[in-house]
Each structure stands twice: as structure tokens, then as C-alpha cells.
Scaffold this motif. Structure first.
Motif, short mmCIF file in Angstrom:
data_model
loop_
_atom_site.label_atom_id
_atom_site.label_comp_id
_atom_site.label_asym_id
_atom_site.label_seq_id
_atom_site.Cartn_x
_atom_site.Cartn_y
_atom_site.Cartn_z
N VAL A 169 -7.46 10.03 11.34
CA VAL A 169 -8.20 8.79 11.61
C VAL A 169 -7.19 7.69 11.97
N PRO A 170 -7.07 7.31 13.25
CA PRO A 170 -6.15 6.23 13.62
C PRO A 170 -6.74 4.87 13.31
N GLY A 171 -5.88 3.91 13.00
CA GLY A 171 -6.32 2.53 12.80
C GLY A 171 -7.07 2.26 11.53
N ALA A 172 -7.06 3.19 10.58
CA ALA A 172 -7.81 2.99 9.33
C ALA A 172 -7.04 2.07 8.39
N LEU A 173 -7.75 1.18 7.71
CA LEU A 173 -7.14 0.35 6.68
C LEU A 173 -6.87 1.20 5.45
N VAL A 174 -5.63 1.16 4.97
CA VAL A 174 -5.24 1.87 3.76
C VAL A 174 -4.66 0.83 2.81
N GLN A 175 -5.19 0.77 1.60
CA GLN A 175 -4.69 -0.17 0.59
C GLN A 175 -3.97 0.60 -0.50
N VAL A 176 -2.76 0.14 -0.81
CA VAL A 176 -1.93 0.76 -1.85
C VAL A 176 -1.87 -0.21 -3.02
N TRP A 177 -2.42 0.21 -4.14
CA TRP A 177 -2.39 -0.58 -5.37
C TRP A 177 -1.33 0.04 -6.28
N HIS A 178 -0.35 -0.77 -6.69
CA HIS A 178 0.72 -0.27 -7.55
C HIS A 178 0.78 -1.12 -8.81
N GLN A 179 0.64 -0.45 -9.95
CA GLN A 179 0.76 -1.12 -11.25
C GLN A 179 2.03 -0.62 -11.93
N ASP A 180 2.98 -1.54 -12.18
CA ASP A 180 4.23 -1.12 -12.79
C ASP A 180 4.07 -0.94 -14.29
N TYR A 208 0.01 4.58 -9.03
CA TYR A 208 -0.31 4.27 -7.64
C TYR A 208 -1.75 4.71 -7.35
N LEU A 209 -2.51 3.79 -6.76
CA LEU A 209 -3.87 4.07 -6.32
C LEU A 209 -3.93 3.73 -4.83
N VAL A 210 -4.18 4.72 -4.02
CA VAL A 210 -4.28 4.53 -2.57
C VAL A 210 -5.73 4.73 -2.17
N SER A 211 -6.28 3.80 -1.39
CA SER A 211 -7.69 3.90 -1.03
C SER A 211 -7.90 3.60 0.45
N THR A 212 -8.96 4.18 0.97
CA THR A 212 -9.39 3.91 2.34
C THR A 212 -10.89 4.13 2.41
N MET A 213 -11.51 3.62 3.46
CA MET A 213 -12.93 3.86 3.67
C MET A 213 -13.22 3.95 5.16
N ARG A 214 -14.32 4.58 5.48
CA ARG A 214 -14.72 4.77 6.86
C ARG A 214 -16.22 4.54 6.97
N MET A 215 -16.63 3.88 8.05
CA MET A 215 -18.05 3.64 8.26
C MET A 215 -18.45 4.13 9.64
N THR A 216 -19.57 4.83 9.69
CA THR A 216 -20.12 5.33 10.95
C THR A 216 -21.62 5.09 10.95
N ALA A 217 -22.21 5.22 12.12
CA ALA A 217 -23.67 5.13 12.20
C ALA A 217 -24.29 6.26 11.39
N SER A 218 -25.34 5.96 10.70
CA SER A 218 -25.99 6.98 9.87
C SER A 218 -26.64 8.05 10.75
N GLN A 227 -23.40 4.80 7.42
CA GLN A 227 -22.84 5.73 6.43
C GLN A 227 -21.41 5.31 6.13
N SER A 228 -21.14 4.99 4.87
CA SER A 228 -19.76 4.68 4.48
C SER A 228 -19.25 5.76 3.53
N THR A 229 -17.97 6.05 3.67
CA THR A 229 -17.32 7.04 2.82
C THR A 229 -16.06 6.40 2.26
N TRP A 230 -15.93 6.42 0.95
CA TRP A 230 -14.79 5.84 0.25
C TRP A 230 -13.91 6.96 -0.28
#
Length: 243
Positions: A169-180, A208-218, A227-230
Motif C-alpha cells: 500500500v503506497p502513501g499510507a499513513l503509519v503512526q509509530v507510538w513509542h513508550q520508553d 512500540y505500537l505501530v498502526s495504520t488504517m485504510r478506507m475504501t468504498a464499501s 469500509q475501514s480497516t485498522w
């Protein structure tokens, strides 16, 4: 994790390491697998017998284990302003543009959403056996590490691929949460390249918690508009030898 240990694994949702117990029933799980260095185990039959939101998992092989799960859809209706702000926060400008072209910016939205999650668990010392850490589990949306974070030295970089139905999946937002180890939280926002990859540094020990999501027409427009997928990937280590 100690070899032979059996634990109750909670299913949590939320950001910033303030997750709450998933409110769904275990029978909403459509996939729950344990990938071991030399084997795999389908945990779905035993987990869906209960509605506790907990899974009992035993770790009987040394090395890195991968737990992977997916749920079916839940439905919700969002007011237009809330949905538009949500799209902006998730960098989903393409969906916002479609809504604008359809003159739907002021219309409420029916959203079907589902969750996918993976976590890496290190049991004893690394053995070099198998490749469970980067197993492609076949989830609707998943994060796949290209290196084993439990074998990388502190300060090394980790590359992840984002796959939807097995495709990059190109161009997807990926969030990296890091708790020391002192519970300080850092958030990094990245976007995948044309091959669906992101790279970030394992700067300090912690979780480390890495997350992304994708949305498409249902696919079922009678039930939902979108339709969203987390998807998420979690792992953590208490200490590391600097590079």
C-alpha cells in the motif's frame, strides 16, 4: 517471556498506550493464529468459545512468536463534520475529495470497520530458527517487519511493509507510538513509499505500537458507505546493547 509460560492475552483498542478492553465479543474474531519458529497454531476455535476478550496462549518454543488476529465488521453512523475531521486526521484526503465531488460533505456516513492486530513475543533467547516474525498472515491489512526487532541493536532501523490483501500500500499513513521505560510517549507519523515500506529507528528500549488504517468504498452499499480497516503491530524490549 519464559519458555513454557502460558498467559492471558487481552485484546485492547486505543492510542497513546491508554488502550481499553475491546468491547466486542470473541465470536467476532475471524482469525487468530500463533506463528512459532517451527510451527503454527490456530487459536480461534478455543478463543471463540468464551466472550471474555482474553485469549490463553502458551509459549512452548524458544525464539520469536507472532500472534495475529482479525475481526469482522462493526457498523456505525457518523455526522458529516465528525467524519470529515476524521478523514483529515488520518490523511485520507482522497476520500474527502470523493465526498466533495459527490456533494456529500454535509451528509452523515455509515461506516463498516474491522480490526487487525499482530504482536511479536520473544521467548527466551533468539534461536535463529524459522521466520515467524515476518510471516505474512493473510490479514485484510497488516504490518510486516523486514527485520526482527528483538535481534536488532539499539539505534538500528526497522523497516515495515504495509500490505492490503497481500499487496503493498503506497502513501499510507503509519503512526509509530513509542513508550520508553519511564512511560514517556513519542509519536512519529510516516508515509509508506511506492513499495509500501516505512523505516524508523529503535531509539530507546520500551514498547512500540505501530498502526495504520485504510478506507475504501464499501462492497455492500446497502449496509455501509465506506469500509475501514485498522491494523497494528506491537513489540517491546526492556534493554538493548547500543550499536
Amino acid at each position: 517471556m519464559t519458555l513454557g509460560e502460558q498467559i492471558q492475552v487481552p485484546i485492547l483498542v486505543g492510542n497513546n498506550f491508554t488502550g481499553e478492553r475491546w468491547r466486542g465479543k470473541n465470536n467476532r474474531l475471524t482469525r487468530f493464529m500463533q506463528y512459532m519458529p517451527t510451527d503454527s497454531l490456530d487459536l480461534l476455535p478455543t478463543t471463540t468459545r468464551r466472550d471474555t476478550g482474553l485469549a490463553s496462549v502458551a509459549f512452548r518454543q524458544p525464539g520469536t512468536h507472532l500472534l495475529a488476529l482479525a475481526t469482522n465488521n462493526a457498523l456505525l453512523t457518523l455526522p458529516p463534520d465528525s467524519f470529515n475531521l476524521y478523514l483529515k486526521a488520518q490523511d485520507l484526503g482522497n476520500i474527502l475529495l470523493i465526498r466533495k465531488e459527490r456533494n456529500e460533505l454535509d451528509k452523515p456516513v455509515r461506516e463498516a470497520y474491522r480490526r487487525c492486530a499482530k504482536t511479536l513475543v520473544q521467548v527466551g533467547a533468539s534461536t535463529g530458527l524459522g521466520q515467524a516474525f515476518n510471516h505474512v498472515a493473510g490479514l485484510p491489512l497488516e504490518l510486516v517487519p523486514e527485520q526482527n526487532p528483538y535481534t536488532l541493536p539499539l539505534g538500528a532501523s526497522l523497516t515495515l511493509r504495509v500490505l492490503a490483501e497481500g499487496r503493498p500500500v503506497p502513501g499510507a499513513l503509519v503512526q509509530v507510538w513509542h513508550q520508553d521505560v519511564k512511560k514517556n510517549v513519542e509519536i512519529i507519523r510516516l508515509h509508506t513509499n511506492q513499495n509500501g515500506r516505512v523505516l524508523f529507528r529503535l531509539s530507546t528500549p520500551g514498547t512500540y505500537l505501530v498502526s495504520t488504517m485504510r478506507m475504501t468504498a464499501s462492497a455492500d452499499r446497502q449496509t455501509a458507505d465506506w469500509q475501514s480497516t485498522w491494523s497494528s503491530l506491537t513489540f517491546g524490549f526492556a534493554s538493548r546493547v547500543p550499536r
